[in-house]
Design a protein around this motif. Structure first.
Motif, PDB file in Angstrom:
ATOM      1  N   GLU A   1      -5.732  25.585 -56.477  1.00 53.02           N
ATOM      2  CA  GLU A   1      -5.559  24.262 -57.086  1.00 53.02           C
ATOM      3  C   GLU A   1      -5.955  23.161 -56.094  1.00 53.02           C
ATOM      4  O   GLU A   1      -6.610  22.182 -56.458  1.00 53.02           O
ATOM      5  CB  GLU A   1      -4.087  24.112 -57.526  1.00 53.02           C
ATOM      6  CG  GLU A   1      -3.713  22.796 -58.168  1.00 53.02           C
ATOM      7  CD  GLU A   1      -4.403  22.552 -59.498  1.00 53.02           C
ATOM      8  OE1 GLU A   1      -5.000  23.501 -60.047  1.00 53.02           O
ATOM      9  OE2 GLU A   1      -4.389  21.390 -59.963  1.00 53.02           O
ATOM     10  N   VAL A   2      -5.547  23.359 -54.821  1.00 49.05           N
ATOM     11  CA  VAL A   2      -5.896  22.362 -53.802  1.00 49.05           C
ATOM     12  C   VAL A   2      -7.418  22.289 -53.655  1.00 49.05           C
ATOM     13  O   VAL A   2      -8.006  21.199 -53.642  1.00 49.05           O
ATOM     14  CB  VAL A   2      -5.248  22.730 -52.438  1.00 49.05           C
ATOM     15  CG1 VAL A   2      -5.802  21.857 -51.324  1.00 49.05           C
ATOM     16  CG2 VAL A   2      -3.742  22.572 -52.520  1.00 49.05           C
ATOM     17  N   VAL A   3      -8.073  23.477 -53.615  1.00 48.43           N
ATOM     18  CA  VAL A   3      -9.543  23.505 -53.484  1.00 48.43           C
ATOM     19  C   VAL A   3     -10.177  22.778 -54.674  1.00 48.43           C
ATOM     20  O   VAL A   3     -11.073  21.957 -54.529  1.00 48.43           O
ATOM     21  CB  VAL A   3     -10.052  24.969 -53.404  1.00 48.43           C
ATOM     22  CG1 VAL A   3     -11.566  25.027 -53.514  1.00 48.43           C
ATOM     23  CG2 VAL A   3      -9.592  25.602 -52.108  1.00 48.43           C
TER      24      VAL A   3
ATOM     25  N   ASP B   1     -12.878  18.127 -57.095  1.00 50.25           N
ATOM     26  CA  ASP B   1     -12.878  17.014 -58.059  1.00 50.25           C
ATOM     27  C   ASP B   1     -13.013  15.685 -57.326  1.00 50.25           C
ATOM     28  O   ASP B   1     -13.744  14.791 -57.756  1.00 50.25           O
ATOM     29  CB  ASP B   1     -11.575  16.997 -58.868  1.00 50.25           C
ATOM     30  CG  ASP B   1     -11.574  18.083 -59.919  1.00 50.25           C
ATOM     31  OD1 ASP B   1     -12.611  18.759 -60.047  1.00 50.25           O
ATOM     32  OD2 ASP B   1     -10.541  18.267 -60.582  1.00 50.25           O
ATOM     33  N   LEU B   2     -12.271  15.602 -56.199  1.00 50.73           N
ATOM     34  CA  LEU B   2     -12.286  14.360 -55.428  1.00 50.73           C
ATOM     35  C   LEU B   2     -13.684  14.082 -54.879  1.00 50.73           C
ATOM     36  O   LEU B   2     -14.176  12.952 -54.947  1.00 50.73           O
ATOM     37  CB  LEU B   2     -11.288  14.487 -54.264  1.00 50.73           C
ATOM     38  CG  LEU B   2     -10.815  13.178 -53.671  1.00 50.73           C
ATOM     39  CD1 LEU B   2     -10.001  12.411 -54.686  1.00 50.73           C
ATOM     40  CD2 LEU B   2      -9.959  13.450 -52.430  1.00 50.73           C
ATOM     41  N   ILE B   3     -14.313  15.153 -54.368  1.00 48.05           N
ATOM     42  CA  ILE B   3     -15.671  14.986 -53.818  1.00 48.05           C
ATOM     43  C   ILE B   3     -16.615  14.530 -54.925  1.00 48.05           C
ATOM     44  O   ILE B   3     -17.408  13.604 -54.761  1.00 48.05           O
ATOM     45  CB  ILE B   3     -16.162  16.297 -53.176  1.00 48.05           C
ATOM     46  CG1 ILE B   3     -15.337  16.569 -51.914  1.00 48.05           C
ATOM     47  CG2 ILE B   3     -17.641  16.229 -52.815  1.00 48.05           C
ATOM     48  CD1 ILE B   3     -15.558  17.926 -51.297  1.00 48.05           C
TER      49      ILE B   3
ATOM     50  N   GLN C   1     -15.996  10.985 -55.669  1.00 53.00           N
ATOM     51  CA  GLN C   1     -16.551  10.103 -54.638  1.00 53.00           C
ATOM     52  C   GLN C   1     -18.067   9.993 -54.789  1.00 53.00           C
ATOM     53  O   GLN C   1     -18.637   8.910 -54.678  1.00 53.00           O
ATOM     54  CB  GLN C   1     -16.213  10.646 -53.241  1.00 53.00           C
ATOM     55  CG  GLN C   1     -14.780  10.346 -52.836  1.00 53.00           C
ATOM     56  CD  GLN C   1     -14.340  11.130 -51.628  1.00 53.00           C
ATOM     57  OE1 GLN C   1     -14.984  12.092 -51.234  1.00 53.00           O
ATOM     58  NE2 GLN C   1     -13.242  10.730 -51.030  1.00 53.00           N
ATOM     59  N   GLU C   2     -18.692  11.157 -55.083  1.00 55.71           N
ATOM     60  CA  GLU C   2     -20.152  11.132 -55.260  1.00 55.71           C
ATOM     61  C   GLU C   2     -20.531  10.257 -56.446  1.00 55.71           C
ATOM     62  O   GLU C   2     -21.470   9.466 -56.387  1.00 55.71           O
ATOM     63  CB  GLU C   2     -20.681  12.554 -55.465  1.00 55.71           C
ATOM     64  CG  GLU C   2     -20.793  13.312 -54.158  1.00 55.71           C
ATOM     65  CD  GLU C   2     -21.152  14.780 -54.388  1.00 55.71           C
ATOM     66  OE1 GLU C   2     -21.209  15.500 -53.396  1.00 55.71           O
ATOM     67  OE2 GLU C   2     -21.357  15.181 -55.553  1.00 55.71           O
ATOM     68  N   ALA C   3     -19.755  10.435 -57.543  1.00 49.21           N
ATOM     69  CA  ALA C   3     -20.053   9.651 -58.750  1.00 49.21           C
ATOM     70  C   ALA C   3     -19.876   8.164 -58.460  1.00 49.21           C
ATOM     71  O   ALA C   3     -20.692   7.329 -58.886  1.00 49.21           O
ATOM     72  CB  ALA C   3     -19.136  10.078 -59.889  1.00 49.21           C
TER      73      ALA C   3
END
Ligand code: ADP
Length: 406
Positions: A143-145, A150-152, A155-157
């Motif tokens: 889940e952490v991965v 998702d966060l990356i 951030q990219e979006a």
């Protein structure tokens, strides 16, 4: 695994508790004692044991009820319960099974058997718990991965969005400042200017206004596509007819440049698509062909069907790499300025302009919109081009089966 395990002994009679204590203490278990059912439930919930040894006959809450309550508690439902019964007490065993007991031990105890069964159950329970913990840990790690990914992505979006906004403001400013400058000149120097000069300024202002309009329309199209509002309405469309209609609309532009404009191929090729978006794809590609082909050049548009068994036409870019399936395809060719190979890889990027277009105005957004729409329709787009000789853009969309076109 080497930890001895926790056993909860539940018996209202001191003798029963002491007997079990004498048998099990030497084995190194950590023993907990409850003298009635309610106390047993409280103790089990404070420290879930690896095994409950439960006497049936107790005042107040009997062993069956305790067992049922344990099974009903999600935290304790998996804890093994051994019911202590009298030898050959068949009725109690049946009721015990109903209440959710795992096994039975009979009084008087067979010492060796009791120790062996307790050891096996406690071990199995510890092992199961370890497995559960490991699975939970792995799930938590996964889940952490996933959240990090998702966060990356987010951030990219965000970065792409910021880049897009900054590109848009830059691109909007260019035509606006040209227009402001020319309008300023006209305003201040109108009387001193010759007619031809005024005409030329007005012409440029008009061109830049058109560019601005195109830019705003393209940006709105892109933000619509980006917004994920993909529940667009798709219908059965005759792609070949749409191609002819759009070609007809663009004909005056080609005529103004004395270009030869030909539409070839099938009259009926059906797809399931959004009409507005399909027209936009055709319009952008036809318009580019006219725009980037000099006066007197030739533009050809053709509609075809590609099926797995058919031999592909190497003249149609991308046709040799097509996935299996039946494809409704069209190809728009021109013998215009073409593009060098290194440029081809980038022409679908937002705001990218090849640099070979000279003074021809554009936003650099048309082809990126085309590609996004084609992808949205599970299609493919390919291009082949040679600098100074011309370009060919081919689009392949899933063909609608004949029965769907009835
Ligand atoms: P725009 O035409 O507004 O610049 P596009 O995204 O439609 O933007 O095209 C990107 C670039 O690809 C153009 O600027 C041009 O350099 C090149 N290009 C597109 N179509 C053709 C074509 N048919 N012939 C030559 N170059 C083309």
């Amino acid at each position: 695994m080497d930890q001895p395990g926790i056993i909860l002994i539940v018996d209202d009679e001191p003798l029963g508790r002491e007997t079990l204590e004498a048998l099990l203490k030497p084995q190194g278990y950590h023993l907990l004692f409850a003298t009635n059912g309610a106390d047993a439930l409280v103790q089990a919930s404070i420290q879930p044991p690896d095994l409950v040894l439960l006497d049936i006959m107790m005042p107040g809450m009997d062993g069956f009820t305790v067992c049922r309550r344990l099974r009903a508690d999600p935290l304790l439902a998996e804890v093994p319960v051994l019911l202590i019964t009298a030898l050959d007490d068949r009725d109690s065993r049946l009721r015990g099974i109903e209440a959710g007991a795992d096994d039975f031990i009979s009084k008087p105890f067979d010492r060796a058997e009791l120790r062996m069964r307790v050891r096996t159950i406690v071990r199995l329970n510890r092992y199961r718990r370890l497995l559960d913990e490991r699975t939970q840990r792995q799930q938590a790690e996964a889940e952490v991965v996933r959240r990090n990914q998702d966060l990356i992505l987010l951030q990219e979006a965000t970065q792409l969005k910021n880049q897009f906004v900054s590109n848009v403001s830059h691109e909007l400013r260019t035509p606006l400042s040209i227009m402001m400058m020319h309008i300023g000149n006209l305003d201040m120097l109108y009387e001193q200017m010759e007619d031809a000069k005024r005409r030329s300024l007005i012409h440029t202002i008009r061109e830049q206004t058109r560019l601005l309009h195109e830019l705003i329309t393209n940006v709105l199209d892109i933000s619509y596509l980006d917004s994920g509002m993909r529940s667009i309405e798709n219908h059965t469309l005759n792609l070949a007819a749409l191609l002819r209609e759009e070609a007809e609309r663009q004909m005056p532009l080609a005529e103004r440049k004395s270009q030869h404009f030909k539409v070839l191929g099938l009259d009926q090729v059906f797809v399931h698509a959004n009409e507005g978006q399909m027209r936009q794809v055709l319009c952008n590609l036809l318009n580019n062909a006219i725009k980037y082909t000099p006066d007197g050049g030739t533009i050809t548009a053709e509609c075809r069907i590609y099926q797995p068994a058919m031999s592909v036409d190497p003249g149609w870019p991308g046709s040799t790499e097509l996935d299996q399936g039946s494809w409704a395809a069209f190809c728009i060719s021109d013998n215009g300025m073409g593009m060098p190979r290194e440029v081809l890889e980038r022409i679908f990027e937002r705001f990218y302009r090849a640099g070979t277009q000279g003074a021809i105005l554009g936003t650099g957004l048309g082809l990126s919109i085309v590609q996004e729409i084609v992808t949205l329709h599970q299609g493919q787009i390919a291009v082949a081009s040679t600098l100074g000789e011309g370009s060919r853009f081919a689009v392949y969309l899933p063909l609608l089966n004949e029965e769907h076109t009835q």
